[in-house]
Write an enzyme that holds these catalytic residues in place. Structure first.
Site, short mmCIF file in Angstrom:
data_model
loop_
_atom_site.label_atom_id
_atom_site.label_comp_id
_atom_site.label_asym_id
_atom_site.label_seq_id
_atom_site.Cartn_x
_atom_site.Cartn_y
_atom_site.Cartn_z
N GLY A 84 38.42 35.36 6.62
CA GLY A 84 37.12 35.96 6.32
C GLY A 84 36.07 34.89 6.15
O GLY A 84 36.35 33.70 6.31
N ARG A 170 22.64 30.38 10.85
CA ARG A 170 23.21 30.66 12.17
C ARG A 170 22.71 32.02 12.62
O ARG A 170 22.53 32.91 11.80
CB ARG A 170 24.73 30.63 12.01
CG ARG A 170 25.52 31.09 13.19
CD ARG A 170 26.96 30.65 13.08
NE ARG A 170 27.73 31.41 12.09
CZ ARG A 170 29.04 31.24 11.89
NH1 ARG A 170 29.71 30.33 12.58
NH2 ARG A 170 29.69 31.95 11.00
N ASP A 246 40.21 34.29 15.32
CA ASP A 246 39.11 34.52 14.39
C ASP A 246 37.87 33.72 14.79
O ASP A 246 36.79 33.94 14.24
CB ASP A 246 39.52 34.18 12.95
CG ASP A 246 40.17 32.81 12.83
OD1 ASP A 246 41.18 32.59 13.51
OD2 ASP A 246 39.66 31.95 12.10
N ASN A 247 38.03 32.81 15.74
CA ASN A 247 36.88 32.04 16.23
C ASN A 247 36.46 32.48 17.61
O ASN A 247 35.83 31.73 18.35
CB ASN A 247 37.21 30.55 16.24
CG ASN A 247 37.38 29.98 14.83
OD1 ASN A 247 36.86 30.56 13.88
ND2 ASN A 247 38.10 28.89 14.70
N ASP A 256 31.73 28.95 15.77
CA ASP A 256 32.49 28.11 14.83
C ASP A 256 32.73 26.70 15.36
O ASP A 256 33.83 26.34 15.78
CB ASP A 256 33.82 28.77 14.42
CG ASP A 256 33.59 29.75 13.28
OD1 ASP A 256 32.42 30.09 13.01
OD2 ASP A 256 34.58 30.19 12.67
P1 AMP Z 1 37.23 27.51 10.60
O1 AMP Z 1 38.30 26.55 10.99
O2 AMP Z 1 35.91 26.86 10.35
O3 AMP Z 1 37.11 28.63 11.57
O4 AMP Z 1 37.67 28.12 9.19
C1 AMP Z 1 38.87 28.82 8.97
C2 AMP Z 1 38.78 29.64 7.71
O5 AMP Z 1 38.63 28.79 6.57
C3 AMP Z 1 37.62 30.61 7.70
O6 AMP Z 1 38.07 31.82 7.15
C4 AMP Z 1 36.60 29.91 6.83
O7 AMP Z 1 35.75 30.82 6.21
C5 AMP Z 1 37.47 29.15 5.83
N1 AMP Z 1 36.82 27.93 5.34
C6 AMP Z 1 36.61 26.78 5.99
N2 AMP Z 1 35.98 25.89 5.22
C7 AMP Z 1 35.78 26.47 4.03
C8 AMP Z 1 35.18 26.07 2.78
N3 AMP Z 1 34.64 24.85 2.63
N4 AMP Z 1 35.17 26.95 1.77
C9 AMP Z 1 35.69 28.16 1.92
N5 AMP Z 1 36.27 28.60 3.04
C10 AMP Z 1 36.32 27.78 4.09
MG MG Z 2 36.26 30.12 11.82
#
Ligand code: AMP
Ligand code: MG
Length: 473
Positions: A84, A170, A246-247, A256
């Site tokens: 999420g 964004r 999810d991306n 992302d």
């Molecule tokens: P991503 O690799 O950027 O697509 O992130 C994967 C998941 O980790 C997503 O659900 C993001 O919302 C969560 N996420 C990444 N970085 C953070 C952060 N600094 N704080 C909270 N959630 C994070």
């Molecule tokens: Mg993501």
């Protein structure tokens, strides 16, 4: 300014009402005026107090009802039942004077129920990388989420070291991901899944509604837009790095930006994500992963699209991506009309670049010269290839002058290489945003040589080729 909240109204099951955690002592470091113009925000508005408050999570404009959304996804091949928006909020949708809708999201907006072990924050480094990539990709003509602004606060956030906090606004017509469908499907939330599908059909795929099976027609459009997006990634040497479902955007937008990278040397199996130990998301794996991801989406839609109807789409995906890729590469070679032999010409060219560890972009741009002046350097293979290329150019409908001009229109002069972003980040961390502005400017017109931007056209120094970028945000 009219804000609506169509997504959270239609899909409350996916939304959690959440206020942003503002930046401390915010400063608006950079704005993309091109992105702002899409919203109808002019320079005066973007320089004013309302924009400063909005982009730093301090102020909401009337009508905005911020939410974080829940989704799931296949991460590196395994299913994660609950992910999420862990550090992003959907603020609302702006309805423009032209009647377009743009969702605005604040990234780096603080804790949400989906933050897991994270802190909900974004650091200046990763935010600069996302800002620059979003706008560079748009300027290359690749479908992407956009970046309106980047704000910096005085607070510090702990990563491997302490880093400055930042926020990105964004924007996209929709941020719906394959993972939103997967979440509802695996949770067996049948009614909300039906509502999500109907929501997409009504707002983003309305031309599918008259189709015999509108969901199949929608899936076909996702196949087409994803294939086009990934064909462009391959042609421009863009490596996403974390192609989890999810991306993946339902609208075929690049979304992302984390450990992404543009190729420097042409290495087809380049892995840009330091955490991707097995190369699942290596550069040359992207087309195949795109299809695998679409098949995960098809699974989530399987109550509406039986497998015998979905399966022909896999071949369609492969054909579409190949066709686009061939067309894009043909343009980069300055040629018109794909011929069967061009497959070999292109294949040999890429093998040559790989063998020689030649810079992808500079090598392509070097072809924008009179044939007699093409670099006859190093190997015999190179010489042989240039001979073939010259022969092929004789059959081309274009004059030499037109061929050169066409290459310059299709091979960028300026590429957002990791080392360029890194140099800008180091300056910005000292509070100096001048290079960030200059690099953004160069990247927003990547095909045009710009006065004073020569340093952004240089190939990377050795240190710049081996920067390690991981998922850490
Ligand atoms: P991503 O690799 O950027 O697509 O992130 C994967 C998941 O980790 C997503 O659900 C993001 O919302 C969560 N996420 C990444 N970085 C953070 C952060 N600094 N704080 C909270 N959630 C994070
Ligand atoms: Mg993501």
């Amino acid at each position: 300014m009219e804000f609506v909240n169509r997504f959270s109204t239609a899909l409350p099951e996916l939304c959690h009402q959440q206020q942003p955690t503002p930046l401390q002592d915010p400063e608006l470091a950079i704005v993309s005026q091109d992105a702002a113009a899409l919203l109808g925000f002019d320079k005066t508005f973007m320089a004013g107090p309302e924009a400063l408050g909005l982009t730093a999570g301090k102020l909401l404009i009337e009508g905005m009802q911020p939410v974080s959304t829940v989704y799931a996804g296949h991460q590196f091949g395994g299913y994660s039942p609950q992910l999420g928006d862990g550090r992003a909020l959907l603020l609302g949708e702006l309805k423009t004077a032209q009647g377009d809708y743009w969702e605005l999201q604040l990234k780096g907006s603080g804790l949400t129920p989906f933050s897991r072990q994270g802190d909900g924050k974004a650091v200046l480094r990763s935010t600069i990388r996302e800002f620059l990539a979003s706008e560079a990709m748009a300027a290359l003509g690749i479908a992407t989420t956009r970046a309106l602004s980047l704000s910096v606060g005085s607070g510090l956030v702990q990563r491997e070291r302490f880093e400055k906090e930042a926020m990105l606004v964004r924007m996209a017509p929709s941020h719906i991901r394959f993972g939103h469908f997967e979440y509802l499907y695996y949770q067996q939330q049948t009614q909300p899944l039906k509502r999500l599908i109907d929501f997409c059909l009504e707002h983003y795929f309305s031309d599918c509604l008259t189709h015999q099976n509108p969901v199949l027609a929608m899936l076909q459009q996702v196949v087409d837009s994803t294939a086009l997006m990934i064909a462009k990634w391959q042609a421009e040497g863009f490596c996403h790095g974390v192609m989890n479902t999810d991306n993946m955007s339902i609208l075929g937008l690049t979304i992302d930006y984390g450990p992404y990278g543009f190729l420097d040397d042409y290495n087809p199996s380049h892995i840009c994500n330091h955490s991707d130990h097995y190369g699942r998301y290596a550069f040359n794996q992207q087309p195949g992963v795109g299809l695998w991801n679409i098949q995960r989406l098809a699974q989530a839609l399987s109550d509406y699209v039986p497998s015998n109807q979905a399966e022909p789409l896999w071949m369609r995906y492969q054909q579409t991506i190949n066709q686009h890729y061939q067309g894009l590469m043909l343009s980069k070679l300055g040629l018109t009309q794909w011929q069967d032999e061009d497959e070999a010409l292109l294949g040999q060219w890429l093998s040559l670049l790989a063998e020689q560890k030649a810079d992808y972009h500079q090598s392509m741009r070097a072809l924008a010269a009179p044939l007699a002046q093409l670099p006859e350097t190093f190997s015999v293979a190179w010489h042989t290839w240039l001979g073939r290329y010259s022969e092929r150019c004789q059959q081309n409908e274009r004059s030499q002058q037109h061929r050169i001009a066409a290459i310059k229109q299709h091979v960028p002069e300026y590429v957002l290489r990791n080392y360029l972003a890194q140099q800008v980040i180091e300056k910005a961390e000292q509070g100096d945003y001048a290079e960030l502005h200059a690099l953004h400017q160069a990247m927003s017109q990547p095909f045009t040589q710009q006065h004073g931007a020569q340093r952004f056209a240089a190939p990377p120094p050795d240190w710049g080729k081996c920067l390690e970028i991981s998922c850490s945000s």
